[in-house]
Design a protein around this motif. Structure first.
Motif, PDB file in Angstrom:
ATOM      1  N   VAL A  41     -27.140 -45.505 -47.598  1.00 49.62           N
ATOM      2  CA  VAL A  41     -26.322 -46.957 -47.525  1.00 49.62           C
ATOM      3  C   VAL A  41     -25.093 -46.736 -46.938  1.00 49.62           C
ATOM      4  O   VAL A  41     -24.647 -45.415 -46.737  1.00 49.62           O
ATOM      5  N   ASP A  42     -24.239 -47.841 -46.489  1.00 46.27           N
ATOM      6  CA  ASP A  42     -22.964 -47.416 -46.278  1.00 46.27           C
ATOM      7  C   ASP A  42     -21.820 -47.515 -47.484  1.00 46.27           C
ATOM      8  O   ASP A  42     -22.120 -47.720 -48.706  1.00 46.27           O
ATOM      9  N   GLN A  48     -18.560 -50.424 -54.854  1.00 42.74           N
ATOM     10  CA  GLN A  48     -18.958 -51.190 -55.940  1.00 42.74           C
ATOM     11  C   GLN A  48     -19.416 -50.866 -57.105  1.00 42.74           C
ATOM     12  O   GLN A  48     -19.490 -51.513 -58.206  1.00 42.74           O
ATOM     13  N   ILE A  49     -20.083 -49.489 -57.122  1.00 45.55           N
ATOM     14  CA  ILE A  49     -20.656 -49.087 -58.185  1.00 45.55           C
ATOM     15  C   ILE A  49     -19.771 -48.142 -59.100  1.00 45.55           C
ATOM     16  O   ILE A  49     -19.098 -47.206 -58.613  1.00 45.55           O
ATOM     17  N   PRO A  50     -19.584 -48.576 -60.323  1.00 43.10           N
ATOM     18  CA  PRO A  50     -18.775 -47.707 -61.224  1.00 43.10           C
ATOM     19  C   PRO A  50     -19.183 -46.215 -61.311  1.00 43.10           C
ATOM     20  O   PRO A  50     -20.250 -45.881 -60.835  1.00 43.10           O
ATOM     21  N   ILE A  67     -28.178 -53.345 -58.186  1.00 38.40           N
ATOM     22  CA  ILE A  67     -28.040 -52.504 -56.902  1.00 38.40           C
ATOM     23  C   ILE A  67     -29.187 -52.501 -55.948  1.00 38.40           C
ATOM     24  O   ILE A  67     -29.097 -52.572 -54.855  1.00 38.40           O
ATOM     25  N   LEU A  68     -30.517 -52.667 -56.709  1.00 42.49           N
ATOM     26  CA  LEU A  68     -31.626 -52.827 -55.641  1.00 42.49           C
ATOM     27  C   LEU A  68     -31.779 -54.050 -54.860  1.00 42.49           C
ATOM     28  O   LEU A  68     -31.994 -54.011 -53.604  1.00 42.49           O
ATOM     29  N   SER A  69     -31.192 -55.238 -55.407  1.00 43.22           N
ATOM     30  CA  SER A  69     -30.992 -56.323 -54.557  1.00 43.22           C
ATOM     31  C   SER A  69     -30.004 -56.152 -53.408  1.00 43.22           C
ATOM     32  O   SER A  69     -30.072 -57.018 -52.538  1.00 43.22           O
ATOM     33  N   GLU A  70     -29.022 -55.452 -53.584  1.00 37.62           N
ATOM     34  CA  GLU A  70     -27.834 -55.501 -52.851  1.00 37.62           C
ATOM     35  C   GLU A  70     -28.103 -54.406 -51.735  1.00 37.62           C
ATOM     36  O   GLU A  70     -27.653 -54.340 -50.443  1.00 37.62           O
ATOM     37  N   LEU A  71     -29.301 -53.860 -51.909  1.00 31.68           N
ATOM     38  CA  LEU A  71     -29.396 -52.297 -50.798  1.00 31.68           C
ATOM     39  C   LEU A  71     -29.751 -52.894 -49.344  1.00 31.68           C
ATOM     40  O   LEU A  71     -29.185 -52.473 -48.448  1.00 31.68           O
TER      41      LEU A  71
END
Length: 431
Positions: A41-42, A48-50, A67-71
Motif C-alpha cells: 500500500v501507499d 491514517q492508521i493509529p 482498513i480492508l475496505s480502504e485497501l
C-alpha cells in the motif's frame, strides 16, 4: 482407553486414533488460528492508521473491516507481484511450522483453535496442504482471528491483528496428549534432560551420520560421578533429534503459554519463544522478564527493536547487551538485525552472521518466522551455531522475495541454491 483426535480434514467430526499419524518432531502453539490479508500500500493509508509503523497493535473488528475496505484505493501495483493482495494462514508460529514442514521436510504440528467460518477453513486447508499435522487443532463455534499486513514500497510491514472476539484454545484445555509423540525417549524426563544438558554443556553434538541408532552414555551424580545407564536413542533419519515446542509471547495468551510450558517440560520438550513485537515487549515487559528468568525458555528469538525494548532504561540497551541478558537464562539466544544479519549465543560461543546479500526484499512479513524455521532445522540436525544462523538467513531471505509469510515454490528453490553455495546441509525434501 484409546484417545480420539480430529483427523486432518476440514471438519472436526472425523476422528483418528492418537498415534496413527506420524508424530510431529516440532509442535507450534498458536492459541488462535489466524488469517493474514497482505497487501502493498501507499503511504497515505499508513498515515491514517493509529500506532507506530513497523509494529503490531491489536484492533477491533470494525477497524479491521475499515482498513480492508480502504485497501483497494491504496494498493501499490507491482510487476513482480501479479496479485495485489494475498490471503493465507498466518501468525508467527504458523509461519514457522509451515516453513519447517513445507521447505525443510521436518514433521511439524500445530496446537490451537480455529473458528467455524470461512477463515477457519482457509487456515486449516492451507496448513494441511503444506504438510503440517493439524490433528491438535480444535474447531470451535465463533470467528477466526484475522490480521491486515500493510507493506510499504520499501518492503517494511505494519500489522493490525483482530484477536479480541476470535476463538482460541485455553490453558485448561491442554493435556499431555497434545504433546505426545514428541519426546526424545520414554525414559523419565529428568534422565532425558540430563543427557541433553550434559552433551551440550561440553559442546558435543552427537550427530553420527549414517547411523540409524546411536549409543550414548548417560551419567549422573550420587556421591560421585558414576555410569548409570547405557541409553539407546533412535535418531530422526541419521541425526539425534531434539523435540521442540515453538511459541510467541503474548500477554493475552500468557495463561495458555504457562500451561503449555509446564506440560512441555514434563514431556521432555525444549521450548522456543519469539518476542512478538516491540510494542508487546514495551507494554508488557515485566511478565516477559519473569517468563525468561524462569529458566524454562531454551531458545529465544528477538529482532533488533524487541531487543532494545527488552533492556529499555538500562545503561546499555543495544542488541549485544540484550543477547547477553537472554543468554543468562536461555540455552540459545538469537537477535536478528535485519539487513545486518544476526548475532547468536550458546554457552560461551558468540557468532555474528551477515544477512544473505542475494535476497531481493519485497515484503518483510514472516522474515523472522522463517529465520526461526531455518535455525530450528539446523539445531535438530546438529549443525553448529554459525551454520544454524546461516540456514536461518537463507530461509528468512527466501520469504522476503514475495508478498506474505508463505514461501513460494520458486523461492524454496532459491533457498536450496543458497544453502548449496554455502555448503550447508540440504533438506532431504527439496520442492
Amino acid at each position: 482407553m484409546t484417545l480420539l483426535r480430529p483427523a486432518k480434514t476440514m471438519g472436526a467430526e472425523t476422528l483418528v486414533k492418537n498415534g496413527e499419524a506420524n508424530a510431529p518432531l516440532i509442535l507450534g502453539l498458536q492459541p488462535a488460528a489466524l488469517v493474514d490479508h497482505v497487501a502493498r500500500v501507499d503511504w497515505s493509508l499508513l498515515h491514517q492508521i493509529p500506532g507506530e509503523r513497523g509494529g503490531s497493535i491489536p484492533v477491533e473488528i470494525k477497524e479491521l473491516e475499515h482498513i480492508l475496505s480502504e485497501l483497494k484505493r491504496h494498493i501499490l501495483a507491482s510487476i513482480d507481484e501479479p496479485s495485489p493482495m494475498k490471503t493465507m494462514a498466518g501468525g508467527s508460529v504458523a509461519n514457522t511450522i509451515r516453513g519447517l514442514s513445507a521447505g525443510f521436510g521436518v514433521n511439524g504440528g500445530m496446537i490451537g483453535a480455529y473458528g467455524d467460518d470461512e477463515q477457519g477453513q482457509l487456515f486449516v486447508s492451507n496448513m494441511d496442504i503444506s504438510g503440517v499435522n493439524i490433528s491438535r487443532l480444535r474447531r470451535k463455534n465463533g470467528p477466526t482471528a484475522q490480521c491486515v499486513c500493510l507493506v510499504d514500497a520499501y518492503g517494511n510491514r505494519t500489522m493490525r491483528p483482530c484477536l479480541s472476539t476470535a476463538v482460541k484454545v485455553q490453558g485448561d484445555e491442554l493435556s499431555k496428549d497434545d504433546f505426545s509423540g514428541s519426546k526424545v525417549t520414554d525414559e523419565p524426563c529428568s534422565l532425558g534432560f540430563s543427557f541433553i544438558r550434559l552433551s551440550y554443556s561440553f559442546g558435543h553434538y552427537y550427530t553420527m551420520r549414517g547411523a540409524e541408532y546411536g549409543l550414548f552414555y548417560l551419567i549422573t551424580s550420587f556421591s560421585a560421578w558414576k555410569l548409570v545407564l547405557l541409553h539407546k536413542i533412535r535418531l530422526d533419519g541419521v541425526y539425534l533429534s531434539l523435540q521442540w515446542l515453538v511459541m510467541r509471547y503474548g500477554i493475552f495468551n500468557l495463561e495458555v503459554i504457562q500451561a503449555a510450558i509446564r506440560i512441555a517440560k514434563q514431556e521432555c520438550l525444549f521450548v522456543s519463544l519469539d518476542l512478538a513485537s516491540f510494542e508487546m515487549v514495551r507494554n508488557f515487559r515485566e511478565p516477559l522478564l519473569r517468563l525468561l528468568e524462569s529458566g524454562d525458555i531454551d531458545l529465544c528469538f528477538a529482532n533488533e527493536d524487541e531487543a532494545t525494548e527488552l533492556l529499555r532504561g538500562e545503561e546499555n540497551a543495544d542488541p549485544e547487551a540484550a543477547l547477553g541478558y537472554l543468554s543468562k537464562y536461555c540455552r540459545w539466544a538469537v537477535v536478528t538485525l535485519g539487513a545486518n544479519g544476526c548475532i547468536a549465543k550458546h554457552g560461551q560461543e558468540i557468532v555474528r552472521v551477515p544477512a544473505i546479500g542475494e535476497a531481493k526484499a519485497v515484503d518483510a512479513t514472516g522474515a523472522g518466522d522463517l529465520f526461526a524455521s531455518g535455525f530450528l532445522y539446523g539445531l535438530i540436525k546438529g549443525l553448529s551455531l554459525e551454520d544454524c544462523c546461516k540456514v536461518g538467513s537463507c530461509s528468512g531471505g527466501a520469504v522476503t522475495r514475495s508478498l506474505g509469510g508463505e514461501v513460494t515454490l520458486e523461492n524454496w528453490q532459491w533457498m536450496y541454491k543458497q544453502m548449496q553455495i554455502k555448503g550447508l546441509l540440504l533438506p532431504e525434501i527439496q520442492n
